[in-house]
Design a protein around this motif. Structure first.
Motif, PDB file in Angstrom:
ATOM      1  N   ALA A 139      29.020   8.160  64.453  1.00  0.00           N
ATOM      2  CA  ALA A 139      28.392   9.127  63.553  1.00  0.00           C
ATOM      3  C   ALA A 139      27.346   9.957  64.288  1.00  0.00           C
ATOM      4  O   ALA A 139      27.219  11.171  64.056  1.00  0.00           O
ATOM      5  N   ALA A 140      26.602   9.322  65.193  1.00  0.00           N
ATOM      6  CA  ALA A 140      25.573  10.047  65.939  1.00  0.00           C
ATOM      7  C   ALA A 140      26.191  11.136  66.808  1.00  0.00           C
ATOM      8  O   ALA A 140      25.717  12.278  66.830  1.00  0.00           O
ATOM      9  N   ASP A 141      27.247  10.797  67.527  1.00  0.00           N
ATOM     10  CA  ASP A 141      27.895  11.805  68.377  1.00  0.00           C
ATOM     11  C   ASP A 141      28.598  12.887  67.561  1.00  0.00           C
ATOM     12  O   ASP A 141      28.709  14.031  67.991  1.00  0.00           O
ATOM     13  N   ARG A 142      29.052  12.523  66.363  1.00  0.00           N
ATOM     14  CA  ARG A 142      29.780  13.487  65.532  1.00  0.00           C
ATOM     15  C   ARG A 142      28.826  14.408  64.784  1.00  0.00           C
ATOM     16  O   ARG A 142      29.065  15.622  64.689  1.00  0.00           O
ATOM     17  N   PHE A 143      27.751  13.870  64.244  1.00  0.00           N
ATOM     18  CA  PHE A 143      26.890  14.657  63.351  1.00  0.00           C
ATOM     19  C   PHE A 143      25.545  15.044  63.957  1.00  0.00           C
ATOM     20  O   PHE A 143      24.778  15.792  63.332  1.00  0.00           O
ATOM     21  N   GLY A 144      25.220  14.537  65.146  1.00  0.00           N
ATOM     22  CA  GLY A 144      23.985  14.959  65.794  1.00  0.00           C
ATOM     23  C   GLY A 144      24.053  16.422  66.168  1.00  0.00           C
ATOM     24  O   GLY A 144      25.142  16.975  66.356  1.00  0.00           O
ATOM     25  N   PRO A 145      22.916  17.110  66.287  1.00  0.00           N
ATOM     26  CA  PRO A 145      22.919  18.547  66.620  1.00  0.00           C
ATOM     27  C   PRO A 145      23.569  18.815  67.969  1.00  0.00           C
ATOM     28  O   PRO A 145      23.387  18.062  68.922  1.00  0.00           O
ATOM     29  N   LYS A 146      24.341  19.886  68.044  1.00  0.00           N
ATOM     30  CA  LYS A 146      25.044  20.235  69.278  1.00  0.00           C
ATOM     31  C   LYS A 146      24.079  20.669  70.371  1.00  0.00           C
ATOM     32  O   LYS A 146      24.317  20.446  71.560  1.00  0.00           O
ATOM     33  N   ASN A 147      22.999  21.304  69.986  1.00  0.00           N
ATOM     34  CA  ASN A 147      21.960  21.710  70.937  1.00  0.00           C
ATOM     35  C   ASN A 147      20.637  21.067  70.514  1.00  0.00           C
ATOM     36  O   ASN A 147      19.818  21.690  69.827  1.00  0.00           O
ATOM     37  N   PRO A 148      20.407  19.811  70.892  1.00  0.00           N
ATOM     38  CA  PRO A 148      19.229  19.072  70.433  1.00  0.00           C
ATOM     39  C   PRO A 148      17.930  19.780  70.809  1.00  0.00           C
ATOM     40  O   PRO A 148      17.760  20.213  71.957  1.00  0.00           O
ATOM     41  N   PRO A 149      17.014  19.919  69.869  1.00  0.00           N
ATOM     42  CA  PRO A 149      15.744  20.580  70.162  1.00  0.00           C
ATOM     43  C   PRO A 149      14.823  19.762  71.051  1.00  0.00           C
ATOM     44  O   PRO A 149      13.937  20.306  71.707  1.00  0.00           O
ATOM     45  N   VAL A 150      15.011  18.434  71.060  1.00  0.00           N
ATOM     46  CA  VAL A 150      14.140  17.569  71.862  1.00  0.00           C
ATOM     47  C   VAL A 150      14.852  17.221  73.160  1.00  0.00           C
ATOM     48  O   VAL A 150      15.822  16.469  73.183  1.00  0.00           O
ATOM     49  N   GLN A 151      14.344  17.787  74.269  1.00  0.00           N
ATOM     50  CA  GLN A 151      14.969  17.613  75.577  1.00  0.00           C
ATOM     51  C   GLN A 151      14.156  16.723  76.518  1.00  0.00           C
ATOM     52  O   GLN A 151      14.570  16.467  77.637  1.00  0.00           O
ATOM     53  N   SER A 152      12.997  16.268  76.064  1.00  0.00           N
ATOM     54  CA  SER A 152      12.169  15.387  76.896  1.00  0.00           C
ATOM     55  C   SER A 152      11.282  14.537  75.997  1.00  0.00           C
ATOM     56  O   SER A 152      11.091  14.847  74.806  1.00  0.00           O
ATOM     57  N   LEU A 153      10.722  13.475  76.559  1.00  0.00           N
ATOM     58  CA  LEU A 153       9.841  12.601  75.793  1.00  0.00           C
ATOM     59  C   LEU A 153       8.656  13.360  75.211  1.00  0.00           C
ATOM     60  O   LEU A 153       8.201  13.072  74.101  1.00  0.00           O
ATOM     61  N   ASP A 154       8.145  14.341  75.937  1.00  0.00           N
ATOM     62  CA  ASP A 154       6.945  15.058  75.507  1.00  0.00           C
ATOM     63  C   ASP A 154       7.181  15.957  74.306  1.00  0.00           C
ATOM     64  O   ASP A 154       6.239  16.535  73.769  1.00  0.00           O
ATOM     65  N   LEU A 213      -3.602   4.435  83.097  1.00  0.00           N
ATOM     66  CA  LEU A 213      -3.705   3.848  84.435  1.00  0.00           C
ATOM     67  C   LEU A 213      -2.993   4.665  85.504  1.00  0.00           C
ATOM     68  O   LEU A 213      -2.969   4.271  86.664  1.00  0.00           O
ATOM     69  N   TYR A 214      -2.402   5.777  85.099  1.00  0.00           N
ATOM     70  CA  TYR A 214      -1.706   6.608  86.086  1.00  0.00           C
ATOM     71  C   TYR A 214      -1.914   8.073  85.732  1.00  0.00           C
ATOM     72  O   TYR A 214      -1.813   8.456  84.564  1.00  0.00           O
ATOM     73  N   LYS A 215      -2.240   8.870  86.747  1.00  0.00           N
ATOM     74  CA  LYS A 215      -2.441  10.299  86.540  1.00  0.00           C
ATOM     75  C   LYS A 215      -1.679  11.086  87.589  1.00  0.00           C
ATOM     76  O   LYS A 215      -1.478  10.629  88.713  1.00  0.00           O
ATOM     77  N   VAL A 216      -1.258  12.285  87.213  1.00  0.00           N
ATOM     78  CA  VAL A 216      -0.576  13.196  88.133  1.00  0.00           C
ATOM     79  C   VAL A 216      -1.439  14.443  88.284  1.00  0.00           C
ATOM     80  O   VAL A 216      -1.752  15.115  87.296  1.00  0.00           O
ATOM     81  N   ASP A 217      -1.866  14.738  89.523  1.00  0.00           N
ATOM     82  CA  ASP A 217      -2.720  15.908  89.775  1.00  0.00           C
ATOM     83  C   ASP A 217      -3.967  15.903  88.911  1.00  0.00           C
ATOM     84  O   ASP A 217      -4.377  16.927  88.346  1.00  0.00           O
ATOM     85  N   GLY A 218      -4.529  14.718  88.738  1.00  0.00           N
ATOM     86  CA  GLY A 218      -5.765  14.611  87.984  1.00  0.00           C
ATOM     87  C   GLY A 218      -5.605  14.596  86.489  1.00  0.00           C
ATOM     88  O   GLY A 218      -6.581  14.523  85.756  1.00  0.00           O
ATOM     89  N   GLN A 219      -4.368  14.685  86.009  1.00  0.00           N
ATOM     90  CA  GLN A 219      -4.110  14.700  84.577  1.00  0.00           C
ATOM     91  C   GLN A 219      -3.205  13.518  84.212  1.00  0.00           C
ATOM     92  O   GLN A 219      -2.446  13.037  85.045  1.00  0.00           O
ATOM     93  N   PRO A 220      -3.282  13.064  82.955  1.00  0.00           N
ATOM     94  CA  PRO A 220      -2.346  12.020  82.543  1.00  0.00           C
ATOM     95  C   PRO A 220      -0.913  12.497  82.735  1.00  0.00           C
ATOM     96  O   PRO A 220      -0.606  13.670  82.572  1.00  0.00           O
ATOM     97  N   ALA A 221      -0.014  11.566  83.089  1.00  0.00           N
ATOM     98  CA  ALA A 221       1.383  11.933  83.330  1.00  0.00           C
ATOM     99  C   ALA A 221       2.024  12.548  82.099  1.00  0.00           C
ATOM    100  O   ALA A 221       2.967  13.312  82.193  1.00  0.00           O
ATOM    101  N   SER A 222       1.520  12.195  80.919  1.00  0.00           N
ATOM    102  CA  SER A 222       2.070  12.773  79.690  1.00  0.00           C
ATOM    103  C   SER A 222       0.942  13.306  78.826  1.00  0.00           C
ATOM    104  O   SER A 222      -0.004  12.606  78.525  1.00  0.00           O
ATOM    105  N   LYS A 223       1.002  14.586  78.453  1.00  0.00           N
ATOM    106  CA  LYS A 223      -0.005  15.166  77.571  1.00  0.00           C
ATOM    107  C   LYS A 223       0.424  15.079  76.109  1.00  0.00           C
ATOM    108  O   LYS A 223      -0.398  15.233  75.217  1.00  0.00           O
ATOM    109  N   SER A 224       1.699  14.871  75.872  1.00  0.00           N
ATOM    110  CA  SER A 224       2.202  14.864  74.501  1.00  0.00           C
ATOM    111  C   SER A 224       2.690  13.483  74.079  1.00  0.00           C
ATOM    112  O   SER A 224       2.276  12.949  73.064  1.00  0.00           O
TER     113      SER A 224
END
Length: 275
Positions: A136-151, A78-89
């Motif tokens: 535990a999450a803050d202690r053992f989660g990756p220091k440089n998380p590979p996932v930086q956005s929802l997509d 129901l929402y598009k940005v520049d003719g495309q869906p707001a999220s492609k992934s």
């Protein structure tokens, strides 16, 4: 509805709105405030009181829709940005995969949860258990998380976070605490995990509210409709205020301060209840 009942509904809506999106458990705080102080069960009845605590979450969910409306509308085309869906992934299937484990387990354990887990004593234990997971999450989660956005979220990650979310069926554990911790442990940064948590909460909380209302329909009374409305509006307003504040805060302070708060709160409650 007299003035005192109005204030009760207003306060409970405030507690819901200010705690729903912080990983401290809104349900746990509602149980604490209501069972130990306001005691809405005395004039609503047991099951309508439980339903009220769930239904006012709809006010919080409406606030999520207001804040995330572009992303949510893009999921259903129901929402598009520049003719495309707001999220492609990131798409609706991510949400379905993420919410599926909690939905299945929630239906299976609904009566057990309502009958045995809505109490101050069980909330105390859940507060501590949730705090341990967050630390535990803050202690053992990756220091440089590979996932930086929802997509960048994969279906496997969505499902894994969904499994961790099942812990939040225990009142006091916290839905956002469980899912943000799960997301951080499995490769997301804190903001992305929080965004995914809030978006996934919309269908889950709407479904839980609907099921609770239908199940306890016979216990509901038009005499209390004002109480429900005041709680709903209060939760919506205070949720709008808290969502944006939390999202700007979570990347900076992460989960440790919230975990410490939970442990301190659990200790105070334990002293009050058991001594």
């Amino acid at each position: 509805m007299d003035l005192f009942e109005f204030l009760k509904a207003l306060i409970l809506g405030f507690v819901e709105g200010m705690t729903e999106f912080a990983p401290v458990s809104s349900t746990g705080h509602l149980i604490i405030v209501d069972d130990m102080w306001l005691k809405s069960e005395e004039f609503l009845g047991k099951y309508p009181s439980i339903t009220f605590k769930i239904v006012i979450q709809l006010g919080s969910i409406l606030a999520v829709v207001v804040v995330f409306w572009k992303r949510l509308f893009s999921l259903i085309g129901l929402y598009k940005v520049d003719g495309q869906p707001a999220s492609k992934s990131f798409n609706l299937l991510h949400v379905i995969v993420g919410m599926l484990p909690a939905v299945v387990l929630g239906f299976a354990l609904k009566d057990l949860i309502d009958d045995y887990l809505f109490g101050v004593e069980t909330v105390i234990v859940a507060l501590v258990a949730g705090a341990i997971l967050m630390l535990a999450a803050d202690r053992f989660g990756p220091k440089n998380p590979p996932v930086q956005s929802l997509d960048q979220i994969t279906y496997r990650q969505a499902f894994t976070v969904g499994l961790v979310q099942c812990l939040s069926l225990w009142p006091g554990f916290s839905r956002s605490g469980a899912t943000i911790s799960g997301g951080v442990l499995f490769g997301m940064n804190h903001r992305t995990a929080a965004d995914f948590t809030f978006i996934m909460a919309v269908p889950i909380m709407m479904g839980a509210s609907l099921v609770s209302v239908l199940k306890n329909w016979e216990y509901l009374s038009l005499d209390h409709i004002g109480f429900y409305i005041v709680g709903f509006v209060s939760a919506f307003v205070f949720s709008l205020l808290s969502i944006r504040f939390f999202l700007s805060l979570i990347s900076k302070i992460k989960l440790v301060p919230f975990a410490i708060y939970r442990i301190v709160l659990a200790a105070i409650l334990a002293v009050i209840v058991f001594l």
